[in-house]
Design a protein around this motif. Structure first.
Motif, PDB file in Angstrom:
ATOM      1  N   PHE B  23     -28.142   9.150 -21.095  1.00 44.21           N
ATOM      2  CA  PHE B  23     -28.295   7.687 -21.130  1.00 44.21           C
ATOM      3  C   PHE B  23     -28.813   7.243 -22.495  1.00 44.21           C
ATOM      4  O   PHE B  23     -29.659   7.925 -23.095  1.00 44.21           O
ATOM      5  N   THR B  24     -28.314   6.104 -22.982  1.00 41.62           N
ATOM      6  CA  THR B  24     -28.791   5.619 -24.276  1.00 41.62           C
ATOM      7  C   THR B  24     -29.985   4.688 -24.108  1.00 41.62           C
ATOM      8  O   THR B  24     -30.849   4.642 -24.973  1.00 41.62           O
ATOM      9  N   HIS B  25     -30.013   3.948 -23.001  1.00 40.79           N
ATOM     10  CA  HIS B  25     -31.153   3.038 -22.816  1.00 40.79           C
ATOM     11  C   HIS B  25     -32.355   3.828 -22.300  1.00 40.79           C
ATOM     12  O   HIS B  25     -32.231   4.583 -21.338  1.00 40.79           O
ATOM     13  N   PRO B  26     -33.548   3.689 -22.926  1.00 40.28           N
ATOM     14  CA  PRO B  26     -34.698   4.500 -22.519  1.00 40.28           C
ATOM     15  C   PRO B  26     -35.168   4.248 -21.098  1.00 40.28           C
ATOM     16  O   PRO B  26     -35.765   5.136 -20.489  1.00 40.28           O
ATOM     17  N   LEU B  27     -34.888   3.047 -20.554  1.00 39.28           N
ATOM     18  CA  LEU B  27     -35.348   2.774 -19.194  1.00 39.28           C
ATOM     19  C   LEU B  27     -34.608   3.654 -18.179  1.00 39.28           C
ATOM     20  O   LEU B  27     -35.217   4.198 -17.254  1.00 39.28           O
TER      21      LEU B  27
END
Lengths: 99, 166
Positions: B23-27
């Protein structure tokens, strides 16, 4: 159930954490990968404790848990001040934190 | 029965760990990490370490991950904050080179240990009473050092965050 299998899972988790820590440019994901490596070590330590039936090794895991809580608090504080200054989450910016 | 639980837990743990990287988004990475943490707690339960199982869920999945997700939402990460990652191949190579000797030695040592003295599982292993006793009897110095460290971090975080309000 073979105890060695849990050691293998811990080694795989440590490897994935190391790959993420080195390849990710986002400071948050890097930090999460660091925590993953710490957890993998904890898991291996716990399975060694089960293997040797030595309870003091298992209580060492408890102390590492407290240590990682302290590390998370400090790291998040540093991320907040870096974001306040530059409003960037790039890990390269942390080379500018020197003196 | 134990084998089935072990395989489910290891698939969840490794899948969550791979999700952190993909995943690229840290969330989303944080939620994948939560899955890994909970399956590691399951491993502790499988190893008969009751106190560690509870602590992993309460302290790690409860406190630390909530703190991390709270800070992520506080900073309000936008599309332009997400940076492309590079050098995946090189980092795989470096991690493999660093980890290979450690993995080889530790697996060899533990396998020899298992052959020489196979584990005899004590019934009271991992109970809360035994672990509490061993923290205060076997590791009192380490316990005190960790408490001093926590105090220092509490003071240090306040100092770090107050710096630019002169």
């Amino acid at each position: 159930m073979n105890i060695m299998n849990i050691i293998y899972v811990g080694l795989i988790l440590f490897f994935i954490g190391g790959v993420g820590f080195l390849s990710k440019k986002n400071i948050f994901t890097s930090f999460i990968c660091l925590e993953l490596m710490l957890n993998a070590i904890n898991l291996m330590l716990a399975s060694v404790a089960f293997l040797t039936q030595d309870i003091s090794t298992a209580s060492l895991v408890l102390l590492v848990l407290a240590l990682s809580a302290a590390e998370a608090a400090l790291a998040l504080a540093i991320i907040i001040i870096a974001y306040r200054d530059k409003s960037l989450l790039n890990i390269d910016l942390f080379s500018k934190l020197r003196g | 029965m134990f084998d089935a639980i072990f395989y489910i837990l290891s698939i969840l743990a490794i899948g969550g760990a791979i999700g952190i990287i993909l995943f690229t988004h840290p969330l989303y990475s944080a939620f994948c990490f939560l899955l890994t943490l909970l399956s590691i707690a399951g491993f502790y339960a499988l190893l008969n370490l009751k106190l560690l199982f509870a602590m992993q869920i309460i302290v790690y999945a409860g406190a630390i991950m909530v703190l991390i997700i709270f800070i992520m939402m506080y900073l309000n990460i936008k599309k332009q904050d997400i940076i492309k990652d590079k050098l995946l191949g090189v980092s795989v190579l470096i991690s493999a080179i660093v980890l290979a000797p450690i993995a080889y030695v530790s697996v060899a040592v533990l396998q020899t240990y298992m052959v020489l003295s196979p584990p005899v599982i004590l019934p009271e292993f991992g109970s809360v009473k035994n672990m509490g006793l061993s923290v205060f009897v076997d590791l009192p110095l380490q316990f005190e050092l960790v408490s001093i460290l926590l105090l220092l971090v509490a003071v240090g975080v306040i100092l770090v965050l107050k710096k630019d309000k002169k």
